[in-house]
Design an enzyme around this catalytic site. Structure first.
Site, PDB file in Angstrom:
ATOM      1  N   GLU A 115       0.836  -1.202   0.000  1.00  0.00           N
ATOM      2  CA  GLU A 115       0.000   0.000   0.000  1.00  0.00           C
ATOM      3  C   GLU A 115       0.868   1.249   0.000  1.00  0.00           C
ATOM      4  O   GLU A 115       2.073   1.181   0.302  1.00  0.00           O
ATOM      5  CB  GLU A 115      -0.955  -0.011   1.189  1.00  0.00           C
ATOM      6  CG  GLU A 115      -1.947  -1.168   1.100  1.00  0.00           C
ATOM      7  CD  GLU A 115      -3.137  -1.042   2.012  1.00  0.00           C
ATOM      8  OE1 GLU A 115      -3.095  -0.207   2.921  1.00  0.00           O
ATOM      9  OE2 GLU A 115      -4.104  -1.787   1.815  1.00  0.00           O
ATOM     10  N   HIS A 235      -9.423   9.769   2.465  1.00  0.00           N
ATOM     11  CA  HIS A 235      -9.061   8.675   1.562  1.00  0.00           C
ATOM     12  C   HIS A 235      -9.211   9.189   0.141  1.00  0.00           C
ATOM     13  O   HIS A 235     -10.261   9.726  -0.217  1.00  0.00           O
ATOM     14  CB  HIS A 235      -9.942   7.450   1.789  1.00  0.00           C
ATOM     15  CG  HIS A 235      -9.345   6.230   1.171  1.00  0.00           C
ATOM     16  ND1 HIS A 235      -9.316   6.044  -0.183  1.00  0.00           N
ATOM     17  CD2 HIS A 235      -8.726   5.172   1.719  1.00  0.00           C
ATOM     18  CE1 HIS A 235      -8.691   4.904  -0.433  1.00  0.00           C
ATOM     19  NE2 HIS A 235      -8.329   4.356   0.711  1.00  0.00           N
ATOM     20  N   ARG A 281      -1.072   9.035   1.295  1.00  0.00           N
ATOM     21  CA  ARG A 281      -2.463   9.390   1.009  1.00  0.00           C
ATOM     22  C   ARG A 281      -2.741  10.880   0.923  1.00  0.00           C
ATOM     23  O   ARG A 281      -3.527  11.319   0.089  1.00  0.00           O
ATOM     24  CB  ARG A 281      -3.344   8.852   2.139  1.00  0.00           C
ATOM     25  CG  ARG A 281      -3.642   7.431   1.962  1.00  0.00           C
ATOM     26  CD  ARG A 281      -4.590   6.988   3.015  1.00  0.00           C
ATOM     27  NE  ARG A 281      -4.755   5.553   2.820  1.00  0.00           N
ATOM     28  CZ  ARG A 281      -5.373   4.771   3.635  1.00  0.00           C
ATOM     29  NH1 ARG A 281      -5.895   5.262   4.736  1.00  0.00           N
ATOM     30  NH2 ARG A 281      -5.492   3.491   3.381  1.00  0.00           N
ATOM     31  N   HIS A 342     -11.711   9.966   6.154  1.00  0.00           N
ATOM     32  CA  HIS A 342     -11.505   8.526   6.308  1.00  0.00           C
ATOM     33  C   HIS A 342     -11.025   8.131   7.704  1.00  0.00           C
ATOM     34  O   HIS A 342     -11.521   7.181   8.301  1.00  0.00           O
ATOM     35  CB  HIS A 342     -10.473   8.088   5.262  1.00  0.00           C
ATOM     36  CG  HIS A 342     -10.209   6.624   5.225  1.00  0.00           C
ATOM     37  ND1 HIS A 342     -11.223   5.701   5.085  1.00  0.00           N
ATOM     38  CD2 HIS A 342      -9.052   5.912   5.304  1.00  0.00           C
ATOM     39  CE1 HIS A 342     -10.692   4.483   5.073  1.00  0.00           C
ATOM     40  NE2 HIS A 342      -9.390   4.583   5.229  1.00  0.00           N
ATOM     41  N   ARG A 377      -1.401   9.147   8.972  1.00  0.00           N
ATOM     42  CA  ARG A 377      -1.329   7.698   9.225  1.00  0.00           C
ATOM     43  C   ARG A 377      -0.819   6.949   7.995  1.00  0.00           C
ATOM     44  O   ARG A 377      -1.266   7.193   6.872  1.00  0.00           O
ATOM     45  CB  ARG A 377      -2.726   7.182   9.571  1.00  0.00           C
ATOM     46  CG  ARG A 377      -2.795   5.689   9.750  1.00  0.00           C
ATOM     47  CD  ARG A 377      -4.234   5.238   9.811  1.00  0.00           C
ATOM     48  NE  ARG A 377      -4.906   5.400   8.539  1.00  0.00           N
ATOM     49  CZ  ARG A 377      -5.673   4.470   7.968  1.00  0.00           C
ATOM     50  NH1 ARG A 377      -5.882   3.323   8.564  1.00  0.00           N
ATOM     51  NH2 ARG A 377      -6.258   4.696   6.816  1.00  0.00           N
TER      52      ARG A 377
HETATM   53  C1  FAD Z   1     -14.029   1.789   4.603  1.00  0.00           C
HETATM   54  C2  FAD Z   1     -12.848   1.692   5.530  1.00  0.00           C
HETATM   55  C3  FAD Z   1     -11.738   0.946   5.179  1.00  0.00           C
HETATM   56  C4  FAD Z   1     -10.633   0.850   6.034  1.00  0.00           C
HETATM   57  N1  FAD Z   1      -9.573   0.052   5.687  1.00  0.00           N
HETATM   58  C5  FAD Z   1      -8.553  -0.110   6.577  1.00  0.00           C
HETATM   59  C6  FAD Z   1      -7.494  -1.030   6.309  1.00  0.00           C
HETATM   60  O1  FAD Z   1      -7.478  -1.712   5.302  1.00  0.00           O
HETATM   61  N2  FAD Z   1      -6.496  -1.137   7.237  1.00  0.00           N
HETATM   62  C7  FAD Z   1      -6.468  -0.419   8.395  1.00  0.00           C
HETATM   63  O2  FAD Z   1      -5.544  -0.563   9.208  1.00  0.00           O
HETATM   64  N3  FAD Z   1      -7.475   0.446   8.655  1.00  0.00           N
HETATM   65  C8  FAD Z   1      -8.516   0.604   7.807  1.00  0.00           C
HETATM   66  N4  FAD Z   1      -9.532   1.465   8.100  1.00  0.00           N
HETATM   67  C9  FAD Z   1      -9.534   2.127   9.412  1.00  0.00           C
HETATM   68  C10 FAD Z   1      -9.916   1.078  10.459  1.00  0.00           C
HETATM   69  O3  FAD Z   1     -10.910   0.240   9.929  1.00  0.00           O
HETATM   70  C11 FAD Z   1     -10.445   1.728  11.725  1.00  0.00           C
HETATM   71  O4  FAD Z   1      -9.528   2.691  12.180  1.00  0.00           O
HETATM   72  C12 FAD Z   1     -10.621   0.676  12.813  1.00  0.00           C
HETATM   73  O5  FAD Z   1     -11.447  -0.358  12.338  1.00  0.00           O
HETATM   74  C13 FAD Z   1     -11.227   1.299  14.043  1.00  0.00           C
HETATM   75  O6  FAD Z   1     -11.514   0.284  14.945  1.00  0.00           O
HETATM   76  P1  FAD Z   1     -12.196   0.645  16.313  1.00  0.00           P
HETATM   77  O7  FAD Z   1     -12.421  -0.631  17.025  1.00  0.00           O
HETATM   78  O8  FAD Z   1     -11.434   1.711  16.977  1.00  0.00           O
HETATM   79  O9  FAD Z   1     -13.598   1.321  15.894  1.00  0.00           O
HETATM   80  P2  FAD Z   1     -14.802   0.757  15.019  1.00  0.00           P
HETATM   81  O10 FAD Z   1     -14.420  -0.454  14.283  1.00  0.00           O
HETATM   82  O11 FAD Z   1     -15.346   1.893  14.226  1.00  0.00           O
HETATM   83  O12 FAD Z   1     -15.866   0.359  16.124  1.00  0.00           O
HETATM   84  C14 FAD Z   1     -16.517   1.354  16.886  1.00  0.00           C
HETATM   85  C15 FAD Z   1     -17.654   0.695  17.636  1.00  0.00           C
HETATM   86  O13 FAD Z   1     -18.175   1.606  18.610  1.00  0.00           O
HETATM   87  C16 FAD Z   1     -19.589   1.632  18.530  1.00  0.00           C
HETATM   88  N5  FAD Z   1     -20.037   2.931  19.054  1.00  0.00           N
HETATM   89  C17 FAD Z   1     -19.725   4.167  18.608  1.00  0.00           C
HETATM   90  N6  FAD Z   1     -20.289   5.094  19.396  1.00  0.00           N
HETATM   91  C18 FAD Z   1     -20.962   4.429  20.362  1.00  0.00           C
HETATM   92  C19 FAD Z   1     -21.743   4.827  21.474  1.00  0.00           C
HETATM   93  N7  FAD Z   1     -21.981   6.124  21.774  1.00  0.00           N
HETATM   94  N8  FAD Z   1     -22.304   3.869  22.255  1.00  0.00           N
HETATM   95  C20 FAD Z   1     -22.119   2.553  21.984  1.00  0.00           C
HETATM   96  N9  FAD Z   1     -21.376   2.111  20.939  1.00  0.00           N
HETATM   97  C21 FAD Z   1     -20.810   3.051  20.147  1.00  0.00           C
HETATM   98  C22 FAD Z   1     -19.882   1.385  17.080  1.00  0.00           C
HETATM   99  O14 FAD Z   1     -21.217   0.990  16.900  1.00  0.00           O
HETATM  100  C23 FAD Z   1     -18.837   0.300  16.776  1.00  0.00           C
HETATM  101  O15 FAD Z   1     -19.300  -0.948  17.224  1.00  0.00           O
HETATM  102  C24 FAD Z   1     -10.643   1.559   7.263  1.00  0.00           C
HETATM  103  C25 FAD Z   1     -11.760   2.334   7.614  1.00  0.00           C
HETATM  104  C26 FAD Z   1     -12.855   2.398   6.759  1.00  0.00           C
HETATM  105  C27 FAD Z   1     -14.059   3.216   7.164  1.00  0.00           C
END
Ligand code: FAD
Length: 546
Positions: A115, A235, A281, A342, A377
């Protein structure tokens, strides 16, 4: 309703679920609750396509991964955090595999993708549905734990905080379930905030609708410092598909050789960076933004059709199918793309264990700021950071739980009881939400200016004031809770961006186009206003089952 747990986790993405299943395993006698505001799988994690960056080949090295991360971070990465997280990468991948994540491999070797910004192939992936595979396996692992309860459709409203021996402590979270119109207080000595990113604050975003910055806003209101919120990654290549659900065209497509072309048919990336399509990016996003402005176009084209159709279908099955569903055969024609908000490089200030300014409050994943990403990032470093932090944080949680009593319980805040009535009119909230998102995209997008920042400051504060005036009088709903958090996040982004008088990484401002290491090679830290938490004459609660 009062619920008592040993650990409460807010969020069911990679950070929340990895942490929850590990803590539940380490404390078989303890009880763990995961609350999540929609279905269990709805998270940014579920949509991650590219994969997780980690040093998995003898041709690669930790030093090279660290160097690539530091280069992308444009001078603001915290070196220690980067080194620790990068070195824990291979172990983290093995832990995911042992939990049941099926990464793409051949003859026992992981297939490693490439990437932008990486000097070699090091992205472990599960075809182009890496996040979905991780979510599936982690949820499975959580469901097998008898001492772990998952509460779906339950939104965290605010953290429960109190003063304890002169320090602020977190004792759980107030939550609301819209369908049942039920308020709950989840009490626990340890609270993990893993609520993900802030993408929904912008009009064009790759993030799902849950990404409204709730956790960062809650932690700030509770008294935790936040940092570097001006660094929002756009992104470069989201499918141009107006009015439809956002769909990301993974960086890995450029990694495999796709080329960017403008409406005049010109390959433009060589004009902007020697690495062309594989430049970091922010450079690709700004290059596209500049081409769109110069030509007055709505999108540019990303072309991978020169590669063999069979390879494209095998390497990018999901992207191929989704584009085809929207009328584009990527094996034969170019893909129209635009940049969208993103990833948020800033967040709640934590150490590598997720520990914050507030005792008993841990934050992990995209909501946290460890300094890993600096001003930009490196692709696929966020899933890596989330899983490594969640792993460390689980150990910190168990240690804190075993050395601390159950929380003192502040009385439920009065406004929680104010609205078990159903809402009649949603128009003010939906209007303010749309206005805020447009404003952020127009005034705090890829290219910024002092004038636009001033205008954004005035308008965001107008919205904040208006929400304050109706937040307590309106019946509770997810929409109003999210809008309050989104406005809070927008105000923090504007404040951070206004402070930084230079351009660096993801923050590009026309009035200060140069990087100024002498004055600005430092984080933008915002302290919340000091507010007294309740808790002077509160009793210690005895443990009972949830
Ligand atoms: C389309 C896309 C593609 C990506 N591709 C990559 C990749 O290939 N590689 C990489 O390293 N990163 C990638 N990223 C970034 C990465 O996916 C995220 O940074 C990472 O998944 C975040 O994980 P997290 O557990 O912190 O949050 P999330 O996976 O967003 O989970 C957050 C959780 O909190 C819950 N929540 C939020 N607010 C509340 C609330 N008030 N009360 C209760 N629950 C709540 C949500 O419902 C969800 O369950 C991508 C992001 C996107 C959007």
């Amino acid at each position: 309703m009062e619920r008592i747990y040993d650990v409460v986790v807010i969020g069911s993405g990679i950070a929340g679920l990895f942490f929850a299943q590990k803590v539940a395993g380490l404390m078989p006698q303890g009880r763990v609750a995961v609350i999540t505001k929609k279905s269990e799988t709805e998270s940014s994690t579920n949509y991650a396509q590219g994969g997780i960056a980690s040093v998995m080949s003898s041709k690669d090295s930790f030093d090279a991964h660290v160097a690539d991360t530091l280069t992308a971070g444009a001078g603001l990465c915290h070196r220690r955090a980067v080194e620790t997280i990068v070195r824990c990468g291979p172990q983290a991948i093995q832990k995911l595999v042992s939990i049941g994540v099926g990464f793409t491999s051949e003859k026992g070797k992981f297939d490693l993708g490439r990437e932008g910004g990486h000097s070699t192939n090091r992205v472990v992936h599960a075809a182009d549905l890496t996040g979905r595979e991780i979510e599936r396996a982690l949820l499975n692992a959580c469901r097998k734990k008898k001492n772990l309860d998952i509460f779906r459709d339950t939104i965290g409203l605010d953290l429960i905080t109190y003063e304890y021996r002169g320090r602020r402590r977190c004792g759980g979270v107030y939550a609301f379930t819209q369908q049942k119109r039920e308020f709950s207080s989840f009490y626990a000595p340890v609270t993990m905030l893993a609520t993900g990113g802030i993408g929904q604050v912008y009009y064009n975003t790759t993030n799902p609708t849950i990404a409204t910055g709730d956790g960062i806003a809650m932690a700030f209101r509770a008294g935790a410092r936040v940092a570097n919120l001006e660094f929002i990654q756009f992104h470069p290549t989201t499918l141009y598909s107006p009015g439809r659900k956002p769909f990301l065209i993974s960086e890995a497509v450029r990694g495999e050789g796709a080329i960017l072309v403008n409406s005049a048919g010109v390959k433009f990336m060589k004009k902007y960076h020697p690495q062309k399509e594989l430049a970091p990016r922010d450079i690709v996003a700004r290059a596209i933004d500049s081409e769109l402005k110069e030509h007055g176009d709505e999108f540019v084209l990303l072309d991978i059709s020169h590669l063999q159709g069979a390879f494209i279908r095998r390497r990018f099955p999901n992207i191929y199918k989704e584009c085809l569903r929207r009328g584009i055969d990527i094996t034969k024609q170019p893909i129209p793309v635009v940049p969208s908000a993103h990833y948020c490089c800033g967040g709640v200030m934590t150490d590598i264990y997720g520990r914050t300014d507030i005792e008993g409050l841990l934050v992990c994943g995209e909501s946290a700021f460890t300094g890993m990403h600096g001003a930009n990032r490196l692709a696929s470093n966020s899933l890596l950071e989330a899983v490594v932090m969640a792993d460390f944080a689980a150990d910190a949680a168990v240690e804190f739980r075993t050395t601390n009593q159950f929380p003192e319980i502040p009385p439920a805040e009065w406004w929680l009881h104010s609205s078990v009535i159903r809402q009649k009119e949603k128009v003010i909230i939906s209007y303010d939400r749309l206005f805020l998102r447009k404003l952020m995209s127009d005034f705090l997008g890829i290219v910024r200016s002092e004038d636009r920042l001033k205008m954004a400051h005035e308008r965001v504060h107008m919205i904040l004031k208006s929400i304050d005036s109706y937040y307590l009088s309106q019946p509770a709903s997810y929409a109003i809770v999210e809008l309050r958090n989104m406005a809070q996040i927008a105000a923090l982004i504007v404040r951070s961006a206004s402070r930084r008088k230079e351009s660096r990484g993801l923050h590009y401002i026309l009035d200060y186009p140069r990087t100024d290491d002498l004055h600005w090679k430092r984080d933008t830290i915002i302290k919340p206003p000091r507010r007294k938490a309740p808790g002077n004459n509160i009793r210690i609660r005895k443990r009972k089952n949830a």
